[in-house]
Design an enzyme around this catalytic site. Structure first.
Site, short mmCIF file in Angstrom:
data_model
loop_
_atom_site.label_atom_id
_atom_site.label_comp_id
_atom_site.label_asym_id
_atom_site.label_seq_id
_atom_site.Cartn_x
_atom_site.Cartn_y
_atom_site.Cartn_z
N THR A 122 25.76 33.60 47.59
CA THR A 122 26.61 33.94 48.73
C THR A 122 26.30 33.02 49.91
O THR A 122 25.21 32.47 49.98
CB THR A 122 26.31 35.41 49.10
OG1 THR A 122 26.83 36.22 48.06
CG2 THR A 122 26.88 35.83 50.42
N ARG A 162 34.96 46.53 42.86
CA ARG A 162 33.64 46.75 43.48
C ARG A 162 33.57 45.99 44.81
O ARG A 162 33.94 44.84 44.92
CB ARG A 162 32.55 46.26 42.53
CG ARG A 162 31.13 46.35 43.11
CD ARG A 162 30.69 45.05 43.73
NE ARG A 162 29.24 44.98 43.95
CZ ARG A 162 28.63 43.98 44.58
NH1 ARG A 162 29.34 42.98 45.05
NH2 ARG A 162 27.33 43.97 44.74
N1 ASP Z 1 25.30 40.20 48.16
C1 ASP Z 1 26.34 39.74 47.28
C2 ASP Z 1 26.93 40.91 46.55
O1 ASP Z 1 26.20 41.74 46.07
C3 ASP Z 1 25.85 38.77 46.25
C4 ASP Z 1 25.10 37.60 46.78
O2 ASP Z 1 24.45 37.67 47.80
O3 ASP Z 1 25.19 36.55 46.16
O4 ASP Z 1 28.13 40.94 46.41
#
Ligand code: ASP
Length: 320
Positions: A180, A208
């Site tokens: 992310t 989700r």
């Molecule tokens: N926090 C993000 C999620 O769970 C994933 C990530 O940080 O890559 O959607």
């Protein structure tokens, strides 16, 4: 108002494995993003403008799990999400379940600045993007599909049941990288802002929603404390309201570095039994910054008026 603060920006490209080879282009990209965001600040732009510019650049690279590099969900579809928050006004905007927007972070800003709402998802969000002429993204790329096939294969090898995703991620961290993107900034007027953008957890169930667009969980900013952006397992950041928790620690006297370390320690002690990868960046209104993770790596970069160029690293304070 006269500019009195020295601007600062910190960006991340996700808490993950970041093996040396794939991390090189990613480190270059976070440096470029810090540079882009800092240029916005240097030319008198706001902290909100800076974090959005930095994130949009990362969304466009395809090297991260955000924007055009987004992971696919279990139905082989893109469902992107993003949020932004302005620490001066406590205004926030978030969007989720996006399939066709080039820069989800720009839509989050539109929701913050042009609507009465904070969080808009799906069809309504896509319609808003159309009204405000936001650019559309291309369909899933070959790289995204290739990654999806590898993830699915790995999942199927363990008898295919989503509840086992945590164990699979632990066993195959190189396949289930969390990448992310996020940014926090302090502008010349002393205002902070935060943003986070993601494709979400790979192979997530359709529909989700994670922490990234959830205000207080993946993103928070308040001039009375600071700003924070999270990466990692969204369900953990949601349950611990992690970004707001970091800001609370700052408000109660911790430096941003102490605050992110305390928050990662909180994850380690309270959520110890499952796959619990988390990475956090933060900043306060004095321009102090913090970065910590319990994941093997955190791809991040920062830029201040005291730096000649942005400094990037795949490690920050590691706490396990
Ligand atoms: N926090 C993000 C999620 O769970 C994933 C990530 O940080 O890559 O959607």
């Amino acid at each position: 108002m006269g500019k009195t603060c020295k601007p600062v920006i910190v960006v991340h490209g996700g808490a993950g494995t970041w093996n040396p080879v794939p991390s090189q282009p990613a480190l270059k990209s976070v440096k470029e993003a810090a540079d882009a965001g800092f240029n916005t600040l240097r030319s008198g732009g706001t902290a909100v403008g800076a974090v959005v510019d930095a994130a949009a650049l990362l969304e466009d690279t395809g090297a991260f799990n955000a924007g055009c590099g987004s992971a696919l969900n279990i139905e082989k579809r893109v469902e992107m999400e993003a949020s932004v928050m302005d620490g001066e006004t406590l205004q926030a905007g978030a969007a989720g379940l996006l399939s066709s927007i080039r820069n989800p972070v720009r839509l989050a800003r539109v929701i913050m600045e042009k609507t009465d709402h904070v969080f808009v998802v799906g069809k309504g969000a896509e319609e808003l993007a159309q009204i405000f002429n936001l650019e559309r993204r291309k369909p899933a790329t070959a790289v995204q599909i290739e990654r999806y096939e590898a993830q699915l294969k790995s999942l199927l090898a363990d008898e295919w049941y989503l509840l086992r995703l945590a164990a699979l991620v632990k066993a195959h961290p190189e396949v289930f990288q969390l990448e992310t993107v996020g940014a926090v900034a302090l502008d010349g007027d002393g205002n902070v802002a935060a943003e986070t953008s993601t494709g979400g957890f790979p192979l997530k169930l359709a529909g989700r929603i994670g922490d990234s667009p959830s205000i207080g969980c993946g993103t928070y900013a308040d001039n009375q404390s600071g700003a924070c952006s999270a990466s990692g397992v969204g369900e953990i950041a949601i349950r611990l309201v992690l970004a707001k928790t970091v800001c609370n620690y700052i408000e109660n006297g911790k430096t941003p570095q102490e605050a992110v370390e305390k928050a990662v320690a909180l994850v380690n002690t309270r959520i110890s039994s499952t796959y619990n990868a988390i990475g956090l960046i933060s900043i306060d209104v004095h321009g102090r910054m913090g970065a910590a993770h319990n994941s093997p790596n955190l791809c991040w970069a920062c830029m201040t008026a005291d730096h000649k160029e942005p400094v990037a690293s795949s490690k920050a304070k590691f706490l396990k």
